[in-house]
Design a protein around this motif. Structure first.
Motif, PDB file in Angstrom:
ATOM      1  N   UNK A 160       0.813  -1.220   0.000  1.00 54.08           N
ATOM      2  CA  UNK A 160       0.000   0.000   0.000  1.00 54.08           C
ATOM      3  C   UNK A 160       0.848   1.273   0.000  1.00 54.08           C
ATOM      4  N   UNK A 161       2.134   1.121  -0.307  1.00 45.40           N
ATOM      5  CA  UNK A 161       3.004   2.289  -0.425  1.00 45.40           C
ATOM      6  C   UNK A 161       3.243   2.534  -1.912  1.00 45.40           C
ATOM      7  N   UNK A 162       2.703   3.634  -2.469  1.00 45.16           N
ATOM      8  CA  UNK A 162       2.740   3.829  -3.929  1.00 45.16           C
ATOM      9  C   UNK A 162       4.148   3.812  -4.517  1.00 45.16           C
ATOM     10  N   UNK A 163       5.053   4.631  -3.981  1.00 43.36           N
ATOM     11  CA  UNK A 163       6.390   4.744  -4.571  1.00 43.36           C
ATOM     12  C   UNK A 163       7.431   4.863  -3.465  1.00 43.36           C
ATOM     13  N   UNK A 164       8.511   4.080  -3.591  1.00 42.57           N
ATOM     14  CA  UNK A 164       9.681   4.195  -2.724  1.00 42.57           C
ATOM     15  C   UNK A 164      10.916   4.277  -3.615  1.00 42.57           C
ATOM     16  N   UNK A 165      11.664   5.371  -3.499  1.00 37.03           N
ATOM     17  CA  UNK A 165      12.838   5.599  -4.347  1.00 37.03           C
ATOM     18  C   UNK A 165      14.088   5.278  -3.545  1.00 37.03           C
ATOM     19  N   UNK A 166      14.919   4.369  -4.080  1.00 35.14           N
ATOM     20  CA  UNK A 166      16.145   3.963  -3.403  1.00 35.14           C
ATOM     21  C   UNK A 166      17.388   4.624  -3.991  1.00 35.14           C
ATOM     22  N   UNK A 167      17.207   5.498  -4.983  1.00 37.67           N
ATOM     23  CA  UNK A 167      18.337   6.211  -5.563  1.00 37.67           C
ATOM     24  C   UNK A 167      19.153   5.350  -6.517  1.00 37.67           C
ATOM     25  N   UNK A 168      20.365   5.817  -6.803  1.00 41.01           N
ATOM     26  CA  UNK A 168      21.235   5.129  -7.758  1.00 41.01           C
ATOM     27  C   UNK A 168      21.774   3.834  -7.164  1.00 41.01           C
ATOM     28  N   UNK A 169      21.643   2.746  -7.919  1.00 44.61           N
ATOM     29  CA  UNK A 169      22.110   1.438  -7.472  1.00 44.61           C
ATOM     30  C   UNK A 169      22.827   0.718  -8.603  1.00 44.61           C
ATOM     31  N   UNK A 170      23.629  -0.256  -8.206  1.00 48.13           N
ATOM     32  CA  UNK A 170      24.242  -1.152  -9.185  1.00 48.13           C
ATOM     33  C   UNK A 170      23.176  -2.082  -9.745  1.00 48.13           C
ATOM     34  N   UNK A 171      23.099  -2.184 -11.049  1.00 43.64           N
ATOM     35  CA  UNK A 171      22.201  -3.121 -11.702  1.00 43.64           C
ATOM     36  C   UNK A 171      22.936  -4.424 -11.982  1.00 43.64           C
ATOM     37  N   UNK A 172      24.154  -4.314 -12.500  1.00 45.93           N
ATOM     38  CA  UNK A 172      24.942  -5.501 -12.781  1.00 45.93           C
ATOM     39  C   UNK A 172      26.191  -5.160 -13.564  1.00 45.93           C
ATOM     40  N   UNK A 173      26.970  -6.182 -13.877  1.00 43.34           N
ATOM     41  CA  UNK A 173      28.223  -6.039 -14.620  1.00 43.34           C
ATOM     42  C   UNK A 173      28.125  -6.837 -15.912  1.00 43.34           C
ATOM     43  N   UNK A 174      28.522  -6.232 -17.021  1.00 42.85           N
ATOM     44  CA  UNK A 174      28.587  -6.925 -18.309  1.00 42.85           C
ATOM     45  C   UNK A 174      30.042  -7.270 -18.579  1.00 42.85           C
ATOM     46  N   UNK A 175      30.330  -8.564 -18.625  1.00 43.25           N
ATOM     47  CA  UNK A 175      31.721  -8.999 -18.768  1.00 43.25           C
ATOM     48  C   UNK A 175      32.118  -9.106 -20.229  1.00 43.25           C
ATOM     49  N   UNK A 176      33.404  -9.334 -20.428  1.00 40.99           N
ATOM     50  CA  UNK A 176      33.968  -9.198 -21.767  1.00 40.99           C
ATOM     51  C   UNK A 176      33.531 -10.299 -22.721  1.00 40.99           C
ATOM     52  N   UNK A 177      33.296 -11.517 -22.210  1.00 37.52           N
ATOM     53  CA  UNK A 177      32.999 -12.610 -23.131  1.00 37.52           C
ATOM     54  C   UNK A 177      31.641 -12.450 -23.801  1.00 37.52           C
ATOM     55  N   UNK A 178      30.636 -11.996 -22.989  1.00 40.94           N
ATOM     56  CA  UNK A 178      29.302 -11.763 -23.542  1.00 40.94           C
ATOM     57  C   UNK A 178      28.707 -10.586 -22.800  1.00 40.94           C
ATOM     58  N   UNK A 179      28.569  -9.463 -23.470  1.00 43.40           N
ATOM     59  CA  UNK A 179      27.899  -8.343 -22.818  1.00 43.40           C
ATOM     60  C   UNK A 179      26.902  -7.717 -23.770  1.00 43.40           C
ATOM     61  N   UNK A 180      26.282  -6.630 -23.339  1.00 44.23           N
ATOM     62  CA  UNK A 180      25.125  -6.074 -24.030  1.00 44.23           C
ATOM     63  C   UNK A 180      25.462  -4.784 -24.786  1.00 44.23           C
ATOM     64  N   UNK A 181      26.735  -4.585 -25.119  1.00 41.87           N
ATOM     65  CA  UNK A 181      27.087  -3.320 -25.744  1.00 41.87           C
ATOM     66  C   UNK A 181      26.379  -3.132 -27.081  1.00 41.87           C
ATOM     67  N   UNK A 182      26.177  -4.209 -27.815  1.00 36.55           N
ATOM     68  CA  UNK A 182      25.628  -4.092 -29.162  1.00 36.55           C
ATOM     69  C   UNK A 182      24.204  -4.638 -29.277  1.00 36.55           C
ATOM     70  N   UNK A 183      23.529  -4.841 -28.172  1.00 35.73           N
ATOM     71  CA  UNK A 183      22.157  -5.308 -28.269  1.00 35.73           C
ATOM     72  C   UNK A 183      21.843  -6.379 -27.253  1.00 35.73           C
TER      73      UNK A 183
END
Length: 225
Positions: A160-183
């Motif tokens: 029942x709490x509409x919005x709670x903002x936690x600010x800037x957080x780490x989402x994850x790390x994209x490593x060199x073998x397979x990452x999302x730079x190009x899609x």
């Protein structure tokens, strides 16, 4: 190929990388995307697919506790180093995720059978394969896993709490073998040879955290690998 699970643990530690120097660590108040992916991959994972987290519903109130730990020194006669860690306490999450085929592995094309992997996943949720942990791989962070049909099952502390903002957080790390730079990871792309980090503005609405797909996020270069 969506699925839902309930995760319970006495403690969890989704550590902020900034606080990990010197053995000390401070947990984020909510799970990181990469932390949940790691836990779900412990339940069931194959190189044929990627595990992608869509939403997480926080069931129990967010509580934290700080502990002092003594790290041993390898020099004989030297006293150990003391450090402090802040954990989440008595956590419970309903998590919704899905599987995406990894098209960078054409050698596994014959293994892309949705019915097979979903059946194996459901069996793994009930019986377990590897020990799943919420954040740190420690005894207190061991997660109990159970199947659910929908993440909205049961009553949550923040429904029942509409919005709670936690600010800037780490989402994850994209490593060199397979990452999302190009899609998206389903795109057939050559490895970039670079490591990136993903940051996001974490918001919880009525107890539910909706994670953006890594392919839709801005990435920040870390280093060559």
């Amino acid at each position: 190929m969506k699925f839902c699970v309930k995760l319970r643990a006495a403690n969890a530690c989704f550590a902020d990388p900034i606080t990990k120097t010197g053995g000390e660590r401070q947990s984020y108040p909510i799970p990181t995307y990469s932390g949940l992916v790691g836990c779900l991959q412990s339940i069931y994972w194959k190189p044929t697919f990627w595990v992608c987290v869509d939403r997480c519903r926080v069931i129990n109130p967010i509580q934290m506790e700080t502990r002092g730990m003594l790290y041993p020194r390898y020099d004989e006669g030297e006293q150990g180093d003391r450090a402090y860690a802040t954990y989440l306490k008595n956590v419970e999450y309903n998590v919704e995720a899905h599987l995406e085929w990894d098209l960078t592995r054409p050698d596994l094309a014959k293994d892309r059978i949705p019915e097979k992997h979903m059946a194996m996943l459901q069996r793994a949720i009930r019986s377990g394969r590897r020990a799943p942990f919420l954040g740190k791989r420690e005894t207190e962070c061991y997660a109990e896993v159970s199947p659910i049909n929908d993440i909205m099952e049961g009553q949550g502390a923040y429904d029942y709490i509409p919005v709670t903002d936690f600010g800037m957080m780490l989402h994850g790390v994209s490593y060199a073998d397979k990452n999302y730079e190009h899609g998206k990871p389903t795109d057939v792309k050559e490895p970039t040879g670079k490591q990136f980090v993903r940051l996001w503005d974490a918001v919880m609405k009525n107890g539910v955290i909706t994670y953006p797909h890594p392919a839709d996020m801005q990435q920040f270069f870390v280093r060559e690998m």
